[in-house]
Design a protein around this motif. Structure first.
Motif, PDB file in Angstrom:
ATOM      1  N   LYS A 169      51.970  37.136  46.053  1.00 45.67           N
ATOM      2  CA  LYS A 169      52.522  36.505  44.665  1.00 45.67           C
ATOM      3  C   LYS A 169      52.829  37.570  43.943  1.00 45.67           C
ATOM      4  N   THR A 170      52.729  38.939  44.190  1.00 46.15           N
ATOM      5  CA  THR A 170      53.090  40.070  43.268  1.00 46.15           C
ATOM      6  C   THR A 170      54.130  40.697  43.975  1.00 46.15           C
ATOM      7  N   GLU A 215      44.892  40.023  37.498  1.00 48.59           N
ATOM      8  CA  GLU A 215      45.906  40.526  38.495  1.00 48.59           C
ATOM      9  C   GLU A 215      46.277  41.945  38.194  1.00 48.59           C
ATOM     10  N   LYS A 216      46.371  42.328  37.092  1.00 50.47           N
ATOM     11  CA  LYS A 216      46.748  43.674  36.712  1.00 50.47           C
ATOM     12  C   LYS A 216      45.781  44.580  37.185  1.00 50.47           C
ATOM     13  N   ALA A 257      43.808  44.191  39.942  1.00 51.13           N
ATOM     14  CA  ALA A 257      43.195  43.552  41.214  1.00 51.13           C
ATOM     15  C   ALA A 257      42.535  44.526  41.996  1.00 51.13           C
ATOM     16  N   LEU A 282      47.668  38.043  47.071  1.00 47.44           N
ATOM     17  CA  LEU A 282      47.841  38.929  46.225  1.00 47.44           C
ATOM     18  C   LEU A 282      49.201  39.634  46.531  1.00 47.44           C
ATOM     19  N   TYR A 286      46.602  46.611  48.000  1.00 47.59           N
ATOM     20  CA  TYR A 286      45.415  45.800  47.691  1.00 47.59           C
ATOM     21  C   TYR A 286      44.397  45.940  48.644  1.00 47.59           C
ATOM     22  N   LEU A 335      38.084  38.798  40.982  1.00 43.73           N
ATOM     23  CA  LEU A 335      39.712  38.810  40.591  1.00 43.73           C
ATOM     24  C   LEU A 335      39.900  38.132  39.369  1.00 43.73           C
ATOM     25  N   LYS A 336      39.350  37.086  39.162  1.00 44.87           N
ATOM     26  CA  LYS A 336      39.616  36.399  37.862  1.00 44.87           C
ATOM     27  C   LYS A 336      38.972  37.350  36.767  1.00 44.87           C
TER      28      LYS A 336
END
Length: 562
Positions: A147-148, A110-111, A113, A144, A155, A105-106
């Motif tokens: 957060k988004t 995030e774009k 993901a 995720l 996801y 993920l890192k």
């Protein structure tokens, strides 16, 4: 093609009886599992008794076949499934699966993901059972989503696609291992083709379909999981490194793949067997590979053997000593059962070659493998590769994460409980296969299929899909289909190592399609993603069907290439 087979069945009483036995056995199997709620292990044994009785086998012979079938399959599968379960448990308990997910993920950001999720699922589900892997990774999907603000399926679907693909296609997960052993497929080639076919399939069923379906089903995190439920076991700083986990995970796969590729490259040529008559024997003089020519004449047989070293040996059966000559009538019947000069099937070749070597005392004189090839074969065998992987996971993951030897022992013990059910069902599938062979049902059906020109990859997929849709369990669908298909293969000409591996993928594909309400995975997804039955059908069922159909198309396409 199918109509040709049906027409043949209609006019051939023996074939019609055989097909009825096979079809009714499958029907009885499904009735026992679905309606009578009999466990698949017991149902497969009962269906085996039915086939034996309907085929006229002796009662005691049926029990001998059950014993033989159970032992024949479990020697390999029980070992691999048991070792694989321990390896997966160590990876799970040490935080290895979480480390992979968070590290990917890192790296992806995030774009991207959704790509991180599909790769995570693809890697984690190789050694870890799908349901366990889902429980481990689902907190990341929740995080995720929280957060988004995107729908949870945005996801979740990529994760599910990655998990489902390797769970079905890539050993050492139990499904493809079981099928590969039943068919006699090269495990390394199954891994290779499973990855080649599987990753594009996971992308299609994951990020591509996930973006579409998340615009139709826009739920967030289910209310019962909206708190910190299912929080990860380790803090970021306590997780093992991505490189360490990745190398441990890759270790057994690389060992098995290297062995498979090496075995294909350095595989000695098979001894060709030519059954001929005195009038046409000269036409075989230019055969370059190791070969055995059996020439029938009025005096008996002239047998000419050219071994792997190019050495030539000749014998006339009229010169055989008395202790060998007693076997000539049976040998003559075997040789006469094939058409002169025509290409023999692999089964016919092996039977005649073995009988001739025994009768004459000739040797194929196959060159010994060098030390390097022997070492590659040893360390690349699934048994050895998984043992090495377990020690690597114990030392580099579990011990480094603070687990004591006693705790590692307890983890190993807990891993074997769920593996036991899979092993027993697989053994029962081996029994069903052996009964089909010993009752001659498989031989008659194989001959009819060859004559009707039905593509064996298509047939394997269809049978597996029908069993899957009817009773729900992918494992039972794979085991049952492999038991039906495996006895048909020796009588078919032109099948290569690649064909056997691709047949494994085709059966796994059929066992993946159309997961619905009779599949436990359907309800697991419904629960963790807060979906209604209709929404689960629109999402999870479609994902599984995309995977199954794409896997089948990939296997069928590659079967024409390799």
């Amino acid at each position: 093609m199918t109509f040709d087979l049906l027409a043949t069945v209609a006019v051939d009483a023996t074939l019609a009886s055989t097909v009825f036995t096979a079809v009714s056995a499958i029907a009885i199997l499904l009735v026992l599992i679905l309606w009578a709620k009999v466990h698949a292990f017991v149902a497969l044994i009962l269906a085996s008794y039915y086939v034996g009785l309907m085929s006229g086998m002796d009662l005691l012979t049926i029990n001998d076949s059950i014993k033989s079938g159970m032992g024949g399959i479990l020697g390999f599968v029980a070992t691999v499934v048991g070792l694989g379960a321990i390896f997966g448990k160590l990876l799970e308990a040490s935080g290895g699966a979480e480390a992979l997910a968070y590290s990917l993920l890192k790296k992806f950001g995030e774009k991207n993901a959704t790509w991180a999720m599909v790769v995570t699922g693809f890697l984690v589900s190789i050694p870890v059972f799908l349901d366990v892997a889902l429980v481990i990774i689902i907190p990341i999907v929740y995080a995720l989503t929280r957060k988004t603000g995107k729908p949870i399926l945005y996801y979740g679907i990529p994760l599910l696609a990655g998990l489902a693909v390797t769970h079905a296609f890539v050993p050492p997960t139990p499904g493809p291992i079981m099928v590969a052993e039943q068919l006699g497929a090269n495990t390394g080639l199954v891994i290779l083709y499973g990855v080649i076919i599987g990753f594009p399939t996971a992308v299609l069923a994951g990020p591509v379909f996930g973006r579409f379906i998340s615009t139709k089903i826009t739920h967030g995190i289910p209310e019962e999981f909206s708190t910190e439920h299912l929080a990860k076991k380790f803090e970021d700083e306590d997780l093992p490194s991505f490189s360490r986990v990745f190398l441990v995970l890759l270790l057994p796969i690389v060992l098995i793949l290297v062995q498979a590729v090496t075995a294909e490259i350095y595989k000695p040529a098979k001894t060709q067997v030519i059954v001929s008559s005195a009038e046409v024997v000269q036409t075989q003089a230019d055969v370059e590979q190791p070969h055995m020519t059996i020439v029938e004449s009025e005096e008996g047989y002239q047998i000419v053997m050219v071994d792997h070293q190019g050495e030539r040996s000749t014998m006339f059966t009229s010169d055989l000593p008395a202790d060998k000559a007693v076997g000539l009538p049976a040998y003559g019947a075997l040789v006469s059962s094939v058409d002169s000069v025509e290409t023999l099937s692999p089964r016919q070749r092996d039977e005649i070659l073995e009988a001739t070597l025994k009768l004459t005392g000739f040797s194929e004189n196959i060159p010994d493998q060098g030390t390097v090839l022997k070492l590659i074969a040893f360390f690349g065998h699934p048994f050895t590769a998984l043992i090495i992987a377990i020690f690597a996971a114990s030392f580099f993951l579990a011990r480094k994460q603070g687990f004591s030897p006693q705790q590692i022992m307890e983890l190993s013990n807990s891993a074997l409980a769920p593996a036991g059910i899979i092993i027993l069902v697989t053994g029962a599938g081996g029994v069903f296969k052996q009964i089909l062979i010993d009752s001659n049902v498989a031989t008659v059906m194989a001959e009819a299929i060859v004559q009707s020109n039905i593509n064996i990859v298509v047939l394997a997929f269809l049978i597996s899909a029908l069993v899957r849709i009817a009773q729900g369990s992918a494992t039972v669908a794979m085991v049952t289909t492999a038991a039906i298909i495996a006895p048909l293969l020796p009588g078919m000409t032109g099948l290569s190592s690649s064909d056997y591996a691709l047949l494994t993928i085709a059966i796994a594909s059929g066992a993946t399609v159309l997961s619905h309400v009779n599949d436990s995975g359907f309800w697991l997804v419904s629960k963790f993603f807060g979906l209604t039955e209709k929404e689960t059908l629109m999402s999870w069922t479609v994902v599984e069907t995309i995977i199954g159909i794409s896997g089948f198309i990939g296997a069928l396409t590659l079967s024409y290439v390799f």
